[in-house]
Design a protein around this motif. Structure first.
Motif: not given
Lengths: 226, 527
Positions: A46, A51-52, A71-72, A76-78, A80, A82-84, A98
């Motif tokens: 994060n 995000f932090e 962040p945008g 960096v690409s993320l 996770f 799930d719920n990508n 993207g």
């Protein structure tokens, strides 16, 4: 040589949890991030992703201090666990976001989306909805999006944890191939030491909010971390 | 066999409850059909029907639009300190009796209200006239902007937390975020939310009766009431009732085609975080939206409180009619609440016990039959049976109608609780040979007491604040608190009305809170 990621005296307090990270990651490396649950692996991500906001210290990505970078706008690409994917948008749109967040794509960019889907083995899936895809296929879409985003750093937070072992293996091979071809700097949180040894060349051990150890992957101890 | 005996008892109970409801409604409809519709489609009916639909459409449009704007701002600020209280405030108008709300709206927007005081302070000569469409829209949006905002916030909140991270990571701007994330969430919830609000506004009686003010602003429900109460034209009332039933039937059919709006929060444990809205403009906008929302929906509450506290309580307490109304309301409310609990219990237990799809469908339909035949329809039918009422019968009728009104809500709390409870305990109870009354006393009663109490208090709050079922019968004999307020407002004894409204509002709100599952309690209801 410029580090891909450099955390210099980063400190952060969240509620009763204190974190302090010092970390250097070489460009193009593949680092397995391990450590017990709740040790701060996701918080580390994060901080890198924006995000932090650290209370103190510096975060440098590609040699640039990103304190003021949203962040945008970070390199960096993320991915996770799930719920990508946005479940209400089709596969093409999910990947195309993207390329351009307002979805204004020229012909070359549109074909880049399709070829990225082909590269992850999902050619022809453009108009499918996420709900019709298996768990592994959804993760492939997330990889395709990272491909078109072309950000030099890829953060993966237990990307294969929801998949069965055979599929994990297969997806790991895909990720390794993409890493080889694109030269991304990859950080991947994983609880599976075998997976870490198979894919990564470095490891970082996070314990109690700090980097407790790092080194070549050959030195990673234990059968199961965390 | 023992197992079957236990279960058939529940089915018999459900069949009894269903027969009671169907019988009550059928008896109400019987004289309607006997009288036959008179009057047909004349210009006056066309006008009433057009106004009903027009005001409901406008109310829905305004509520949904402003509700969505509020929800977007509220959902963007999950770390706002008063977030939980903001959500609770959104639920508050639902606990307020419509008549109290009408009083509050008048106190703010009416002839002698706050707005006109402000206007005259600034030397604006024209007085703002609230009666008619304006007042109806203000009152309907007062109730339904919070409702829409609550349901839309829940819809936005149900997205997985990673969505907001992804959106931030992908650099989605204000417009893209709305287009790809927030917009689709709102659109998914829209048919259910809009349909529900349209239904509430199309069948709204009390607000239109008190704020409509005149034949130009009359809805079907109020026209039915006036046809019986003032014109005594049963034929015309019956025809209007039929039109009303067709209208509500159409809206219900529309609603059935879409998923019911859900209120539950998404992911347990996963904390919703938003990464947009950091800019000063965004903070100002959200602050402005939330402040305007609080002002619009909070002002009637404040007005009720201030006017009520200022009112002449000793004078009211010396009034014999007040005590009579209080007593009547208490008896009616308790009867309605007990009956609602009994009926919903019987229906819910039968619903989980039956394997017959037809019986299950019948139980579902019976539980929400009141939506198709609103209180005014039922009371019209019974009013014609009793030729105007008098005696003891109206008390029983009003209590039954109030109980039926609470039933859909009571079942929504009780049904899931009963289902999960039965699934957990049925086999064990059967293997221990616990059946019938013993099982009720030892297993079901204690485990389900919380949702049962909730249903009880909800029905109590609804019945205490209701004017719709009482309106036709109200008068010398049957005087409830809402009816007394309505009478006092009609005779311009507004300080009495203010005190009564405050009492009614406080009592109903307290019971409504006890009858509403909070986030925490909702979890326990199924435990």
């Amino acid at each position: 040589m410029t580090r891909a990621i450099e955390l210099d005296g980063v400190a952060l307090t969240l509620g009763s949890h204190r974190f302090g990270f010092d970390l250097e990651v070489a460009p193009g490396s593949f680092t397995a991030v391990t450590g017990p649950s709740g040790s701060g692996k996701s918080t580390l991500f994060n901080i890198i992703a924006g995000f932090e906001t650290p209370d103190a210290g510096r975060v440098l990505l590609g040699g640039r201090d990103v304190a003021a970078t949203a962040p945008g706008a970070r390199p960096v690409s993320l991915v996770f666990q799930d719920n990508n994917l946005f479940a209400h948008l089709d596969i093409f749109t999910n990947v195309a976001l993207g390329v351009n967040p307002s979805l204004r794509l020229n012909a070359a960019e549109r074909s880049a989306v399709s070829s990225a889907l082909s590269r992850v083995g999902l050619g022809g899936f453009e108009t499918r909805m996420p709900a019709t895809l298996s768990g592994g296929e959804k993760q492939r879409v997330a990889f395709a999006r990272a491909l078109v985003r072309k950000r030099p750093i890829m953060l993966l937070d237990e990307p294969f944890a929801a998949l069965d072992p055979a599929l994990r293996h297969q997806m790991g091979d895909l990720l390794a191939a993409l890493h080889r071809d694109e030269g991304f700097t990859v950080l991947m949180i994983t609880h599976d030491p075998d997976e870490a040894r198979r894919l990564a060349d470095r490891f970082v051990l996070v314990e109690a909010g700090h980097v407790a150890g790092q080194g070549a992957i050959a030195d990673l101890q234990g059968d199961r971390v965390g | 066999m023992d197992a079957w005996r236990g279960m058939s008892g529940e089915r018999v109970g459900g069949a009894f409850a269903l027969a009671f409801i169907l019988g009550f409604v059928a008896l109400a409809l019987a004289p309607l059909l006997r009288f036959g519709g008179a009057g047909g489609v004349d210009p006056q009916l066309a006008g009433v029907l057009a106004f009903t639909l027009w005001q409901a459409s406008l109310s829905t449009l305004l509520s949904v639009a402003f509700g969505a704007v509020v929800a977007l701002s509220v959902a963007r600020r999950p770390h706002f300190k008063g977030w939980v209280w903001l959500l609770r405030f959104m639920a508050a108008p639902m606990g307020l009796p419509a008549l109290a709300a009408a009083f509050g709206v008048l106190a703010v927007w009416g002839r002698e209200g706050t707005l006109n005081s402000v206007l005259s302070f600034f030397g604006v000569g024209t007085k703002f006239n609230v009666y008619g469409m304006t007042g109806i829209l203000i009152a309907h949006t007062f109730f339904n902007i919070p409702l829409a905002a609550r349901l839309f916030t829940a819809a936005l909140d149900r997205f997985p937390p990673t969505y907001w991270k992804l959106a931030a990571n992908l650099g989605l701007g204000r417009i893209s975020l709305f287009r790809f994330v927030e917009g689709p969430a709102l659109m998914a919830a829209l048919p259910g939310v809009a349909g529900l609000i349209f239904m509430l506004c199309a069948t709204s009686f009390t607000l239109v009766l008190t704020l409509g003010g005149g034949p130009a602003a009359t809805t079907l429900e109020v026209a039915i009431y006036q046809a019986l109460k003032f014109d005594f034209e049963p034929g015309r009332a019956v025809f209007l009732v039929l039109v009303q039933v067709v209208l509500t039937g159409l809206v219900l059919a529309f609603l059935a085609a879409f998923p019911a709006p859900a209120e539950e929060r998404a992911q347990q444990g996963a904390e919703a975080r938003r990464f947009d809205g950091g800019s000063l403009a965004s903070k100002l906008w959200d602050g402005l939206v939330i402040a305007a929302f609080l002002l619009f929906c909070g002002a009637p509450f404040v007005a009720i409180l201030i006017d009520g506290v200022r009112a002449d309580f000793p004078h009211l307490l010396a009034d014999r009619l007040f005590w009579q109304a209080l007593q009547t309301s208490a008896v009616l409310g308790l009867s309605a609440a007990l009956l609602a609990v009994l009926l919903s219990w019987l229906i819910a237990m039968a619903r989980v016990s039956t394997r017959s799809l037809i019986f299950a469908g019948g139980l579902d339909a019976g539980g929400s039959l009141i939506l198709l035949t609103p209180p005014i329809v039922l009371s019209t039918g019974w009013f014609l049976w009793l030729k105007g009422g008098g005696g003891f019968a109206p008390y029983v009728l009003v209590a039954i109608i109030n109980a039926l009104m609470a039933l859909p809500f009571a079942l929504r709390v009780l049904q899931p609780a009963v289902r999960s409870h039965v699934e957990r305990t049925r086999r064990l109870s059967e293997s221990l040979g616990l059946n019938g009354f013993q099982r009720l006393r030892i297993i079901d009663g204690p485990a389900l007491s919380r949702p049962l109490f909730m249903a009880f208090f909800f029905a109590l709050s609804l019945s205490l604040g209701d004017l719709g079922a009482v309106a036709l019968f109200g008068g010398e004999g049957l005087v409830t608190l809402p009816w007394l307020i309505y009478a006092r407002l009609g005779s311009y004894r507004t300080t009495d009305a203010a005190a009564l409204t405050l009492i009614l509002a406080v009592v109903c709100m307290v019971f409504a809170v006890l009858g509403t599952p909070s986030d925490r309690r909702q979890g326990e209801a199924g435990r």
